[in-house]
Each structure stands twice: as C-alpha cells, then as structure tokens.
Scaffold this active site. Structure first.
Site, mmCIF file in Angstrom:
data_model
loop_
_atom_site.group_PDB
_atom_site.id
_atom_site.type_symbol
_atom_site.label_atom_id
_atom_site.label_comp_id
_atom_site.label_asym_id
_atom_site.label_seq_id
_atom_site.Cartn_x
_atom_site.Cartn_y
_atom_site.Cartn_z
ATOM 1 C CG ASP A 37 -2.112 -0.936 0.987
ATOM 2 O OD1 ASP A 37 -2.255 -1.447 -0.143
ATOM 3 O OD2 ASP A 37 -2.867 -1.171 1.946
ATOM 4 C CG HIS A 39 5.527 0.192 -3.555
ATOM 5 N ND1 HIS A 39 5.598 -1.009 -2.900
ATOM 6 C CD2 HIS A 39 6.799 0.627 -3.698
ATOM 7 C CE1 HIS A 39 6.856 -1.300 -2.647
ATOM 8 N NE2 HIS A 39 7.617 -0.324 -3.115
ATOM 9 C CE LYS A 151 9.926 1.457 4.593
ATOM 10 N NZ LYS A 151 11.316 1.005 4.914
ATOM 11 C CG ASP A 152 13.481 3.793 1.492
ATOM 12 O OD1 ASP A 152 14.038 3.055 2.307
ATOM 13 O OD2 ASP A 152 12.572 3.411 0.731
HETATM 14 O O1 PAF Z 1 13.292 2.753 -3.035
HETATM 15 C C1 PAF Z 1 13.453 1.859 -3.892
HETATM 16 O O2 PAF Z 1 12.583 1.017 -4.117
HETATM 17 C C2 PAF Z 1 14.752 1.827 -4.687
HETATM 18 O O3 PAF Z 1 15.828 2.208 -3.898
HETATM 19 C C3 PAF Z 1 14.694 2.666 -5.984
HETATM 20 C C4 PAF Z 1 14.483 4.137 -5.693
HETATM 21 C C5 PAF Z 1 13.554 2.149 -6.864
HETATM 22 C C6 PAF Z 1 16.004 2.514 -6.740
HETATM 23 O O4 PAF Z 1 16.294 1.195 -7.034
#
Ligand code: PAF
Length: 288
Positions: A37, A39, A151-152
């Site tokens: 969810d 994404h 989150k990242d």
């Molecule tokens: O966050 C992610 O899923 C990955 O690090 C990304 C940005 C798609 C790069 O591979």
C-alpha cells in the site's frame, strides 16, 4: 496499462502516451516491486499531479552489498502488474539487469558524504548504487515529476542532492510514510517477519513516537534509545543506529537546534533489517 520490458519498448509506449497537441505531464514512480500500500499511495499521489503515470519495477543489483538480500529480495511481478493496473498506472517499465547494465559500463554516480553516514555506514556503496540507477531511470523515462517514499529518508535526501548537484531536470516529490494500523511502517521486507518478530518490530515506530514528544534533540534521542534498549536487552532486536538529524543533510542536530528535524532508526529483527523515521519539530524555548 502498457508494459515495456526494454528501453525501446518504453520509448515506443512513452511516445504513444505523449501523442497529442498538448504533451501530458508525466509522473514517475520507481520501485523494486513487491508492491504494497505504500507504493500504491505513491501512485495515487502521482495520479493527482500528472496526466500520465509511469512506474518501473527493477530490483537494482548495484544497491545491494555482497552479504545483502539481493537474491532473496521478493520478486512478485504478476501480482505487482495487477496492483499497478488497479491503482491507475499507465505504463510499467520492467527492464532486465542486462538492459540497465550492459557489459562494459564504467561510469557511475557517487553520493559523497551524505551517502556515507547512517545507512551508508552500514551499507557501503548503497547510495552510489541507488543514485546510479535512479539517474539512469530518470534519463530513460524523462518524467517531469518523480515520487519517492519518505520512509527511505536518506535515499530521498541523496536523490534531492543529486538532482541539485547534477542539474537534473525533474521535480522530486517525497510521499508520506504509510503505516499498518499498529504503527509498523510498510516495507517489502515485512513479509519476512515471523509473527513474534513482527510484534518485536513495533518498537521501532514506538521509539520514534516517543522521540516526537520531546522538545530538543538530545531528549528525543534519549527517549527513543530508552525504548530500543529494552528490546535489545530482551534479545528482540539489534539496533544499527538511532539518530536525530537534519532531514536535508543527514547531519546530527545540536541540542540548541530549533526547527524541523528527523529521527531515524535502523534495526535487525531476526534476519530482517528494517528502517523507519519520523519528522520532528523542535520549537525552542517559549518566549514571554
Ligand atoms: O526505493 C526503492 O525502491 C529503490 O531504492 C529505488 C528508488 C527504486 C532505486 O532502485
């Protein structure tokens, strides 16, 4: 929904979507698949700001260290395509590793100092791998806007820095973290947690919420550390780092700092490594 498995197929599908008198605005959602969810919230955001939404699904070998989970990373393409279609994606790019990294490739992106702390200290070269693939994908997809999850947080900061330092012509949008009802941040890696590990993992978000109650960086760090230490002592998790930082530079905040900050945590629960963060605001002393 169109699916393009190669750069030439992507080119063709992109030009079909761009046809018309007024070229549409393209929003791009790069992913490594195993869609959840979180994404899909990026796709919703993209749909709200653009005419055409392009997603990529590519598990990027360059951002995994030799002892990391590249081989084990979940690959669920059929399910992902169904979810992407339902969420309103117009075009999904699903290249092979050979398509993105043909033999003989030499040049790559270096994140620099911002990519060497926190995640970068535990995953050397990780952000060089992320930035290299993100720059390549941006050059292939050529969107106006690219959307990444908050989150990242360090990944987002590195990407913003790359776009600024290398004059990449794209707007970067950070999307809010999506959490399960009990607070666990959504992640493709959550599926690896046993029920007991999943319960232990809740201390990450709980420690960040505790940090957010505090008025200054040192107190925020102490509050989060107290909760994490209990879980460490119980043998439930191993903490890689907990820190209170500037969300743009990822540098630790001094205790007299006022303004917005970020508490970031990484820990291993069993064999699964999880990260999480929370935005904080340090108000400073009250004025009469
Ligand atoms: O966050 C992610 O899923 C990955 O690090 C990304 C940005 C798609 C790069 O591979």
């Amino acid at each position: 929904m169109k699916v393009a498995a190669s750069i030439s197929e992507l080119e063709l599908a992109r030009s079909e979507l761009m046809a018309g008198a007024t070229p549409p605005v393209i929003a791009y959602v790069p992913t490594m698949g195993a869609l959840h969810d979180g994404h899909l919230s990026l796709v919703r955001l993209a749909r709200g700001i653009a005419d055409v939404v392009i997603m990529s699904i590519f598990v990027n070998p360059l951002q995994f260290g030799p002892n990391e989970d590249y081989a084990k990373y979940p690959r669920t393409l059929e399910r992902d395509l169904k979810k992407a279609k339902k969420a309103g994606v117009d075009l999904v790019f699903t290249p092979t590793v050979a398509e993105i990294y043909p033999a003989g490739r030499q040049v790559s992106v270096k994140a620099g100092a911002i990519g060497e702390v926190l995640e970068g200290a535990f995953r050397p070269g990780h952000f060089d791998g992320v930035l290299t693939v993100v720059l390549k994908l941006l050059n292939i997809v050529r969107p106006s806007v690219a959307i990444f999850g908050r989150k990242d947080a360090q990944q987002l900061a590195c990407i913003r820095r790359m776009v600024r330092d290398l004059n990449v012509d794209v707007d970067i949008v950070g999307a809010p973290i999506v959490r399960e009802e009990d607070g666990l941040a959504m992640s493709s890696r959550n599926r690896f947690l046993s029920p007991a590990e999943r319960a232990s993992a809740l201390v990450l978000s709980a420690s960040l919420r505790a940090a957010a109650q505090e008025p200054a960086p040192a107190a925020a760090l102490a509050a989060a550390s107290r909760l994490l230490t209990v879980a460490v002592d119980a043998g439930e998790i191993e903490v890689d780092y907990i820190s209170v930082v500037n969300g743009t530079t990822m540098a630790p905040l001094p205790d007299d700092y006022t303004g917005p900050g970020l508490a970031v945590v990484a820990a291993r629960v069993g064999t699964t490594r999880l990260i999480d963060n929370i935005e904080l605001v340090f108000p400073g002393p009250e004025r009469p």
